[in-house]
Each structure stands twice: as C-alpha cells, then as structure tokens.
Design a protein around this motif. Structure first.
Motif, PDB file in Angstrom:
ATOM      1  N   HIS A  56     -10.833  14.230  -1.752  1.00  0.00           N
ATOM      2  CA  HIS A  56     -11.224  13.255  -2.763  1.00  0.00           C
ATOM      3  C   HIS A  56     -12.706  12.906  -2.681  1.00  0.00           C
ATOM      4  CE1 HIS A  56      -7.033  12.364  -3.912  1.00  0.00           C
ATOM      5  NE2 HIS A  56      -6.770  12.536  -2.642  1.00  0.00           N
ATOM      6  N   ARG A  57     -13.406  13.433  -1.697  1.00  0.00           N
ATOM      7  CA  ARG A  57     -14.805  13.028  -1.490  1.00  0.00           C
ATOM      8  C   ARG A  57     -15.791  14.189  -1.491  1.00  0.00           C
ATOM      9  NH1 ARG A  57     -11.990   9.191  -1.707  1.00  0.00           N
ATOM     10  NH2 ARG A  57     -12.193   7.144  -0.706  1.00  0.00           N
ATOM     11  N   ALA A  58     -15.323  15.422  -1.470  1.00  0.00           N
ATOM     12  CA  ALA A  58     -16.224  16.570  -1.364  1.00  0.00           C
ATOM     13  C   ALA A  58     -15.769  17.688  -2.294  1.00  0.00           C
ATOM     14  CB  ALA A  58     -16.259  17.069   0.078  1.00  0.00           C
ATOM     15  N   SER A  95      -3.811  22.510  -2.439  1.00  0.00           N
ATOM     16  CA  SER A  95      -5.111  21.850  -2.355  1.00  0.00           C
ATOM     17  C   SER A  95      -5.758  21.712  -3.727  1.00  0.00           C
ATOM     18  CB  SER A  95      -6.042  22.646  -1.426  1.00  0.00           C
ATOM     19  OG  SER A  95      -5.535  22.687  -0.115  1.00  0.00           O
ATOM     20  N   PHE A  96      -5.701  22.782  -4.503  1.00  0.00           N
ATOM     21  CA  PHE A  96      -6.317  22.774  -5.830  1.00  0.00           C
ATOM     22  C   PHE A  96      -5.648  21.756  -6.744  1.00  0.00           C
ATOM     23  CE2 PHE A  96      -6.466  24.345 -10.227  1.00  0.00           C
ATOM     24  CZ  PHE A  96      -7.840  24.441 -10.417  1.00  0.00           C
ATOM     25  N   SER A  97      -4.350  21.677  -6.685  1.00  0.00           N
ATOM     26  CA  SER A  97      -3.603  20.817  -7.595  1.00  0.00           C
ATOM     27  C   SER A  97      -3.698  19.345  -7.232  1.00  0.00           C
ATOM     28  CB  SER A  97      -2.124  21.222  -7.605  1.00  0.00           C
ATOM     29  OG  SER A  97      -1.986  22.579  -7.910  1.00  0.00           O
ATOM     30  N   SER A  98      -3.992  19.054  -5.996  1.00  0.00           N
ATOM     31  CA  SER A  98      -3.929  17.676  -5.528  1.00  0.00           C
ATOM     32  C   SER A  98      -4.826  16.721  -6.292  1.00  0.00           C
ATOM     33  CB  SER A  98      -4.273  17.609  -4.039  1.00  0.00           C
ATOM     34  OG  SER A  98      -5.612  17.992  -3.845  1.00  0.00           O
ATOM     35  N   SER A  99      -5.960  17.221  -6.782  1.00  0.00           N
ATOM     36  CA  SER A  99      -6.875  16.345  -7.515  1.00  0.00           C
ATOM     37  C   SER A  99      -6.593  16.356  -9.017  1.00  0.00           C
ATOM     38  CB  SER A  99      -8.325  16.792  -7.267  1.00  0.00           C
ATOM     39  OG  SER A  99      -8.521  18.120  -7.719  1.00  0.00           O
ATOM     40  N   ALA A 133      -4.102   6.580  -4.831  1.00  0.00           N
ATOM     41  CA  ALA A 133      -5.541   6.492  -4.589  1.00  0.00           C
ATOM     42  C   ALA A 133      -5.850   6.424  -3.099  1.00  0.00           C
ATOM     43  CB  ALA A 133      -6.107   5.265  -5.305  1.00  0.00           C
ATOM     44  N   ASN A 134      -4.945   5.830  -2.339  1.00  0.00           N
ATOM     45  CA  ASN A 134      -5.133   5.725  -0.890  1.00  0.00           C
ATOM     46  C   ASN A 134      -4.767   7.069  -0.251  1.00  0.00           C
ATOM     47  OD1 ASN A 134      -4.877   5.253   1.897  1.00  0.00           O
ATOM     48  ND2 ASN A 134      -4.281   3.116   1.570  1.00  0.00           N
ATOM     49  N   ALA A 171       0.818  -1.216   0.000  1.00  0.00           N
ATOM     50  CA  ALA A 171       0.000   0.000   0.000  1.00  0.00           C
ATOM     51  C   ALA A 171       0.853   1.269   0.000  1.00  0.00           C
ATOM     52  CB  ALA A 171      -0.927   0.006   1.211  1.00  0.00           C
ATOM     53  N   LEU A 172       2.150   1.128   0.303  1.00  0.00           N
ATOM     54  CA  LEU A 172       3.038   2.289   0.357  1.00  0.00           C
ATOM     55  C   LEU A 172       3.833   2.487  -0.930  1.00  0.00           C
ATOM     56  CD1 LEU A 172       4.487   1.896   3.968  1.00  0.00           C
ATOM     57  CD2 LEU A 172       2.741   3.526   3.197  1.00  0.00           C
ATOM     58  N   ARG A 173       3.628   1.609  -1.903  1.00  0.00           N
ATOM     59  CA  ARG A 173       4.384   1.722  -3.144  1.00  0.00           C
ATOM     60  C   ARG A 173       3.881   2.880  -3.994  1.00  0.00           C
ATOM     61  NH1 ARG A 173       4.287  -4.752  -4.607  1.00  0.00           N
ATOM     62  NH2 ARG A 173       5.760  -5.409  -2.975  1.00  0.00           N
ATOM     63  N   LEU A 174       4.837   3.592  -4.615  1.00  0.00           N
ATOM     64  CA  LEU A 174       4.501   4.742  -5.448  1.00  0.00           C
ATOM     65  C   LEU A 174       5.217   4.645  -6.787  1.00  0.00           C
ATOM     66  CD1 LEU A 174       4.963   7.735  -2.966  1.00  0.00           C
ATOM     67  CD2 LEU A 174       2.842   6.541  -3.496  1.00  0.00           C
ATOM     68  N   THR A 175       4.612   5.234  -7.801  1.00  0.00           N
ATOM     69  CA  THR A 175       5.309   5.402  -9.072  1.00  0.00           C
ATOM     70  C   THR A 175       6.148   6.680  -8.955  1.00  0.00           C
ATOM     71  OG1 THR A 175       3.568   6.764 -10.047  1.00  0.00           O
ATOM     72  CG2 THR A 175       3.354   4.373 -10.282  1.00  0.00           C
TER      73      THR A 175
END
Length: 331
Positions: free
Chosen positions: A276-278, A203-207, A213-214, A97-101
């Motif tokens: 990611h939800r609102a 904050s704006f750029s994060s999405s 995904a986690n 779950a901690l693996r990243l590209t």
C-alpha cells in the motif's frame, strides 16, 4: 516465496503480510497514472526486512519439512500467526479495527488463499523435492508475472522494468536446468513456478479489490484464511496419517517458531504494508534478493551444492532487480 512463506514463496514462508487482489472475474482497470514519488526511508527499511527475513525462511521451511508434514505445518503456522496478529490489533486499536464488510471479507479470503495456500503452501510442498536455495531462486519469475498482469490491466511499465523481467526470465531458464537434467525432481521445480503465479496474482489484485485500510487487519484475516486452506489441503492429502507429534525434531520446532514470528508476523506484515506504500514492481524485487540470502544459508547450514546453474542464474536475477529498482527510483 516462501512461506504470507513461511512464505519462503512461501512463503517464502513465509508469513508476511499479503497483498490485496482484484476479483478473478476481471482485473480492475489500472488507476490513472500518478506522478512517481520519491521512495521514503520507511519503504527501504520495510524492504530490507522482507529481503533478509524472507530469504532466511527458505532455510526454515527446509528444516520444518524434515519431520513435519508440509501443508499441516504451514496451516498451523499461518492460523496461529493470524490469531496473534488479530489479538495485537484488537489490543492496540480496539475490536472495531477488526470489523469487515462482506466484500472485504471475500477479498481477504481470496488474497489469503492465493498468497499463503497457493504461494507459500506450494513452496513448502516443493521443498520436499528441491533444495531451498533453488526454490528461492526460481521465485525470480514473480516480477515477470507482475509485469504481464500490469500490461493486461492497461498499465505501461517502463523500459527498465521490461529489461529487468527479461534478465529474470533468462535467470529462471538457467535455474531450471537442474530439473531438466535430472539433478533435482522436475515436479518440484514446476510446483515452485505455479506458486509464483499464485503469489503474483494475489499481490497484484490486492490493491484493486476492497481490502481493509488497516494493513495489519488485512494481514491477520489473510493469514487465517490461508492457514485454514493449507490445513484442509493437508488433511485432504492424508498428511495426518502416520504423523507422530513426539517424533518431530527440536530443529523443526525451532524453525517453525522462527517462521511464525519472523516470517509471518514481522516480514509478512512489512510486505502487506509495502503493498500500500510502494510501487508493486519495486516490492516484487524481493524475489530477486531473497534467493541470494537463501542460497548462502542453504550452503552454510544444509550443505546444499552451489552448482554453476544456481550461481549463474542467481547472478542474472540480481542484475534484473538492479534494473527494476533503478527504474522505480527515477520516478
């Protein structure tokens, strides 16, 4: 803002989960317009955590910097919080779950630096010159930056959002008066405003960039990156010179622990989940509610003066958040 503030902006401490951001080279185009969704009870619960806990982090930051250097204390808190969160993710979901590209690693590093170093780190620095309540109230400019960024990306926020932003900016103008009149140090006020810009871009750029995904994995790496950034800035400023660990007060240790657990691990994680939800404009309303909590706590525990600019400006920004929230709920 506390301190991803102790936050406060920062975080702000605060250490709340950070929002993924789009590369600075060019913000990604806004996604196709989607039908507005009904806001769930889980979203409101997460918002309540961010509202109340992050509001209290401004008080925590003010107590920490009484006997601790600003950037080094923020760096220590974020690095430790990131390591703890990563350990929890590995324990519950496995090391996979901690693996990243590489792209994801670059994204979380950018977001962590924007939110925690540029956002929360600058708030911590500013609170050495301005009252905690005023710092929190100045963070009200965050939604204004967010709406501007949405416009640049091709989105068209509703009329209620524009009205809320207008009220927020009016409140910001009133809140700046203490700095212009010399009642507080103007440089501290300007540093807070710079911190809000960093936080808004993050904050704006994060999405809009490749983030894990986690949200807990993303938050862990973002806090770690932001913490390293704060530590490097602290050493670069020479904060280690003359600092004696034994001279740190008990109150500062308790405040640092509070910021670590509640500001960073609890509230920051809730914030990252919300991104990611609102709707972002709804998430950004924490900037209007946190100040109310911060002003009350600063007045109660630090005897910070509740002057007329703070009282009037605070009332105006609260009106602004009501407009934005009502606009999002109608969607």
């Amino acid at each position: 803002m506390r301190e991803r503030a102790d936050t406060g902006l920062p975080a702000a401490d605060s250490t709340a989960p950070v929002a993924p951001v789009a590369p600075v080279e060019g913000l990604a185009l806004a996604p196709p317009t989607r039908p507005r969704r009904r806001i769930s009870s889980a979203v409101w619960a997460a918002l309540a955590i961010v509202y109340v806990v992050w509001g209290s982090t401004y008080l925590g930051i003010a107590v920490v910097v009484e006997t601790m250097p600003p950037f080094l204390s923020a760096g220590a808190r974020f690095i430790l919080a990131g390591l703890i969160l990563a350990a929890l993710v590995a324990w519950r979901q496995g090391l996979a779950a901690l693996r990243l590209t590489r792209a994801q690693l670059a994204s979380v590093t950018l977001v962590g630096l924007l939110l925690l170093l540029g956002g929360n780190g600058l708030i911590v620095l500013a609170e050495t010159a301005v009252p905690s309540g005023l710092a929190a109230l100045l963070v009200a400019v965050v939604p204004a930056w967010v709406v501007l960024l949405r416009l640049l990306a091709g989105e068209r926020p509703g009329i209620g959002a524009y009205g809320g932003v207008l009220l927020g900016l009016v409140g910001l103008a009133v809140l700046t008066l203490p700095g212009l009149s010399g009642d507080v140090q103007l440089w501290g006020v300007l540093v807070v405003i710079a911190a809000t810009l960093c936080w808004s871009v993050g904050s704006f750029s994060s999405s809009r960039i490749p983030i894990p995904a986690n949200p807990y994995t993303a938050s862990a790496y973002e806090m770690f990156a932001g913490g390293i950034g704060c530590a490097l800035v602290g050493f670069g400023r020479g904060e280690q010179r003359g600092f004696v660990l034994s001279e740190v007060s008990t109150g500062s240790w308790i405040a640092l622990a509070y910021l670590l657990v509640f500001g960073s691990l609890v509230a920051f994680t809730a914030y990252a989940w919300l991104l990611h939800r609102a709707p972002l404009s709804l998430v950004a309303t924490y900037a209007y509610v946190n100040p109310v909590v911060a002003v009350l706590l600063g007045s109660l525990f630090l005897q910070e003066e509740l002057s007329w600019p703070i009282a009037v400006g605070g009332a105006v920004v609260v009106a602004g958040v009501c407009l934005i929230v009502s606009t999002e709920r109608r969607g």
